[in-house]
Scaffold this active site. Structure first.
Site, short mmCIF file in Angstrom:
data_model
loop_
_atom_site.label_atom_id
_atom_site.label_comp_id
_atom_site.label_asym_id
_atom_site.label_seq_id
_atom_site.Cartn_x
_atom_site.Cartn_y
_atom_site.Cartn_z
N ARG A 107 47.10 -44.41 -82.73
CA ARG A 107 47.09 -43.25 -83.65
C ARG A 107 48.17 -42.30 -83.16
NH1 ARG A 107 42.11 -39.67 -85.91
NH2 ARG A 107 42.09 -41.52 -87.24
N HIS A 134 47.24 -44.60 -93.21
CA HIS A 134 45.94 -44.78 -92.55
C HIS A 134 45.28 -46.04 -93.13
CE1 HIS A 134 42.52 -43.93 -90.22
NE2 HIS A 134 42.09 -42.80 -90.77
N GLN A 137 41.43 -46.92 -92.81
CA GLN A 137 40.60 -46.10 -93.69
C GLN A 137 40.55 -46.71 -95.09
OE1 GLN A 137 38.88 -43.11 -92.82
NE2 GLN A 137 37.94 -43.60 -94.77
N ASP A 228 40.70 -35.37 -99.42
CA ASP A 228 40.91 -35.30 -97.97
C ASP A 228 41.30 -33.85 -97.66
OD1 ASP A 228 41.44 -35.90 -95.29
OD2 ASP A 228 43.37 -36.86 -95.69
N CYS A 268 37.49 -39.37 -96.54
CA CYS A 268 37.64 -40.13 -95.29
C CYS A 268 36.95 -39.45 -94.12
CB CYS A 268 39.13 -40.30 -94.99
SG CYS A 268 40.01 -38.73 -94.89
N ARG A 296 33.92 -48.21 -91.82
CA ARG A 296 35.05 -48.27 -90.87
C ARG A 296 34.73 -49.32 -89.81
NH1 ARG A 296 38.54 -44.02 -90.15
NH2 ARG A 296 39.56 -45.50 -88.76
#
Ligand code: CP
Ligand code: NVA
Length: 311
Positions: A107, A134, A137, A228, A268, A296
């Site tokens: 990340r 991402h 996700q 988001d 998310c 996830r």
């Protein structure tokens, strides 16, 4: 057939995978969710390296728990332990990791760092969020939508808010899965043109459409409404200014009524409740946000199984 072709590959962008490969990951994720015991020893003795330049709850815990549940082990390493490319060159880090571990999840702020690690190392490198994308996700999100909708192709997902990393990956995966994705943002916060163009190219194979606009009427008839945070990690200093611009794009009960009673609400997480989404929507029966968070775990277990190549 599609799972075999994933062994040893990287997951930097979902545009690198074929529709069949993405569907195979989602099928394996559903299977791992239904029969976790079947995979309990699948990654026996395998080690996953986790590198974080940004905070995380879901990504860290689901990758660590996922490796444990597959019989393997994960090592958490943050940028404060040694920033890749600063304490040591990216190339040397990649060549060290090759000697010790079976896969790496990263990340980072700069997307190019994950792309470089993937290019320079021989092990699978998994993008755990960059400023641009991402993908893990989006896999969990379409897995969640598939649990509600059964068939994803032809469904409409409308993302409302900032045209950010999460929006980009939803477009990329949607294009590959035949999902019509609309991204509705305030003026000046649209997704990157080059990502939109690449998604439209990919969508030709599946019949998906990618729509970008500022008009909230795009939510009408949506199967899923997604939002988001308005200021992503690294944009904290812009949060106050963004709040004023984004407020008309808040997902609240009135906006969900425009979508219709059958639309699910997706996020998310982490959510800034009261900003991009109200409590009323986040905690409503239409909300699937904790299903997304759960998935996830299952989606990433499937990614690990496929890329480390034990299925
Ligand atoms: N959705 C997500 O990636 O959450 P974290 O930032 O907590 O990992
Ligand atoms: N767009 C958000 C997603 C967090 C999971 C961020 O990058 O901070």
């Amino acid at each position: 057939m599609s799972l075999e072709s994933l062994a040893g590959r990287d997951l930097v962008s979902l545009l690198d995978f074929s529709p069949g490969e993405i569907r195979a990951i989602l099928t394996l994720a559903a299977e791992a969710k239904a029969n976790p015991g079947h995979y309990a020893r699948a990654l026996d003795g395998k080690t996953l390296f986790l590198y974080f330049e940004k905070p995380s709850l879901r990504t860290r815990v689901t990758f660590e728990a996922g490796m444990t549940q597959l019989g393997g082990h994960a090592i958490y390493y943050s940028a404060s332990d040694g920033k890749i490319g600063v304490r040591e060159s990216v190339e040397d880090v990649a060549r060290n990791l090759d000697r010790w571990v079976d896969a790496a999840m990263c990340r980072t702020f700069r997307h190019e760092l994950v792309a470089d690690l993937a290019r320079l190392s021989g092990i699978p490198v998994i993008n755990g969020l960059t400023d641009r994308l991402h993908p893990c996700q989006a896999l969990a999100d379409y897995m969640t939508m598939a649990e509600v909708e059964e068939e994803l192709a032809g469904k409409r997902l409308v993302y409302v808010g900032d045209g950010n990393n999460v929006a980009h990956s939803l477009m990329e995966a949607g294009a590959k899965l035949g999902v019509h994705v609309s991204v509705v943002t305030p003026e000046g916060f649209a997704p990157l043109d080059e990502v939109v163009r690449a998604c439209r190219d990919a969508a030709r194979e599946t019949g998906a459409t990618i729509t970008v606009g500022t008009d909230l009427s795009l939510v009408e008839g949506a199967d899923a409404v997604y939002t988001d945070v308005w200021a992503s990690m690294g944009q904290e200093s812009e949060a106050e200014a963004r709040r004023r611009v984004f407020l008309p794009y808040q997902v609240n009960a009135a906006l969900m009524r425009r979508a219709g009673p059958d639309a699910v609400f997706m996020h998310c997480l982490p959510a800034h409740r009261g900003d991009e989404v109200t409590d009323e929507v986040a905690d409503s029966p239409q909300s699937v946000i904790f299903e997304q968070a759960e998935n996830r775990l299952h989606a990433q277990k499937a990614v690990l199984l496929a890329l480390i190549g034990t299925v």
